[in-house]
Design an enzyme around this catalytic site. Structure first.
Site, PDB file in Angstrom:
ATOM      1  N   LYS A 180      38.350  39.881  48.019  1.00  0.00           N
ATOM      2  CA  LYS A 180      38.247  41.233  47.463  1.00  0.00           C
ATOM      3  C   LYS A 180      37.247  41.187  46.317  1.00  0.00           C
ATOM      4  CE  LYS A 180      40.967  45.114  45.674  1.00  0.00           C
ATOM      5  NZ  LYS A 180      42.316  45.721  45.561  1.00  0.00           N
TER       6      LYS A 180
ATOM      7  N   GLU B 232      40.519  37.321  44.771  1.00  0.00           N
ATOM      8  CA  GLU B 232      39.848  38.459  44.114  1.00  0.00           C
ATOM      9  C   GLU B 232      39.179  38.027  42.804  1.00  0.00           C
ATOM     10  OE1 GLU B 232      40.606  43.013  42.458  1.00  0.00           O
ATOM     11  OE2 GLU B 232      42.320  41.753  42.969  1.00  0.00           O
TER      12      GLU B 232
END
Length: 295
Positions: free
Chosen positions: A213, A176
C-alpha cells in the site's frame, strides 16, 4: 489461506475500503461524520459510535463486492458484531468482501527522516484472533518523510521482516511504507523505496505472498512492474491527504494500482443523513473510486 479470497484479491475488479481508524484518529473521524467530542464521555462510548458508523457503511445496500474487493478493519471492529455476526465473518459470508486487519500499534519518533513501526507486542495474539475470524490479511503502516537512504532501507527491512511472520501465521500482509505527499523530495524518496523493495523481494523465498500500500506516486505508472511480480498479490493506493477528486484522477493514471481509500470514501457521509441520503452519497463515492481503480 483462503484460495477464493486470494483469487478475488489478485484478479478482481474493484478496490479495498479502509475502515480502520484507531484510537488517535477516531475523534477526528467522528467529528467529520457529525458527532462531536461532547457527545461521548468515554473511550468505550467513542468506539461504540465509530462501530455504529462502520456498521452503517458495511450493511448499506451499495456496499457490495461488485465494486469493493476487501475492507480493512480495526481490531475492535473485528471483535465486534454486525447484525449478529462478527464483522470479518459478516463481510465475507454476507457481502463476499475480503476482510483485512490493521495490526500496527503506531510509530516510533522520526529518525533519518522516517518513522518505523513500534514493536507490535500483540502480533501473535492478533494473528490468532484474525485466523479465528477468517481474516485474509493484515495491514501495517510506516512513514517516509525524507529521501534518506538509511531510514528508508530500515523501514523496508522492518516491513518485510514483520510481513514474513504474518504470512507464516497464515495471513497475507499488506506492507505500507507511506511516503508523505508534501515533502519536496517525494519522487526521490519513492525511487529509493522501490529499490529497497526490489532488493528485499529478490531475497524473499518463493512461498511468500505479499501486498503493498503506497501513496499515489509522483511518476505515472511507477509501480506497474512491481504489481506484476509473481509474489505480489496486489498494489493498492492510499489517498494520503489528497482531495477525493484529485486522488481519483491520480489513481486512474496508475493501471498497476487499485484504491484503498479511507477519507476519500467517507468524506461526504454524515450521522444526520437519512438512510437514502447516506446510501446515495456512499454510492457516489464508491462508484468514483471504483472507476478510478479499474482504469
Amino acid at each position: 489461506m483462503n484460495e477464493k479470497m486470494l483469487d478475488q484479491m489478485k484478479n478482481g475488479k474493484g478496490f479495498i475500503a479502509a475502515l480502520d481508524q484507531s484510537g488517535g484518529s477516531t475523534p477526528k473521524a467522528l467529528k467529520h461524520y457529525g458527532i462531536n467530542e461532547d457527545q461521548y464521555s468515554s473511550e468505550e462510548e467513542m468506539f461504540n459510535l465509530i462501530h455504529e458508523m462502520r456498521s452503517r457503511i458495511i450493511t448499506s445496500k451499495v456496499f457490495t463486492n461488485e465494486r469493493i474487493l476487501g475492507a480493512i478493519l480495526f481490531r475492535k471492529t473485528m471483535n465486534s458484531k454486525i447484525e449478529g455476526k462478527y464483522a470479518a465473518e459478516y463481510l465475507w459470508e454476507e457481502k463476499g468482501i475480503v476482510p483485512f486487519l490493521k495490526v500496527d500499534e503506531g510509530m516510533e519518533a522520526e529518525k533519518n527522516g522516517c518513522q518505523l513501526m513500534k514493536p507490535i507486542k500483540s502480533l501473535d495474539e492478533e494473528i490468532k484472533e484474525a485466523n479465528e475470524h477468517k481474516v485474509f490479511g493484515t495491514k501495517m503502516r510506516s512513514v517516509i518523510g525524507a529521501a534518506n537512504r538509511e531510514g528508508i532501507a530500515e523501514i523496508i527491512r522492518q516491513q518485510f521482516e514483520v510481513g514474513k511472520k504474518i504470512f507464516d501465521g497464515g495471513l497475507v500482509p499488506i506492507l505500507e511504507p507511506e511516503v508523505t505527499i508534501t515533502i519536496p523530495d517525494k519522487a526521490e524518496a519513492e525511487e529509493m523505496m522501490l529499490e529497497e523493495i526490489q532488493k528485499n523481494l529478490e531475497a524473499l523465498p518463493e512461498k511468500y505472498q505479499i501486498m503493498f500500500k503506497f501513496s499515489l506516486p509522483t511518476k505515472e505508472g511507477f509501480y506497474d512492474e512491481l504489481a506484476k511480480h509473481p509474489q505480489v498479490v496486489r498494489v493498492v493506493a492510499l489517498s494520503g491527504g489528497y482531495p477525493i477528486d484529485e486522488a481519483n484522477e491520480l489513481l486512474s493514471k496508475n493501471s498497476g494500482m487499485i484504491a484503498s481509500f479511507s477519507r476519500a470514501l467517507l468524506n461526504d457521509l454524515s450521522a444526520q443523513q437519512s438512510d437514502d441520503e447516506f446510501d446515495a452519497k456512499l454510492d457516489e463515492a464508491i462508484e468514483n473510486i471504483y472507476q478510478a481503480s479499474i482504469q
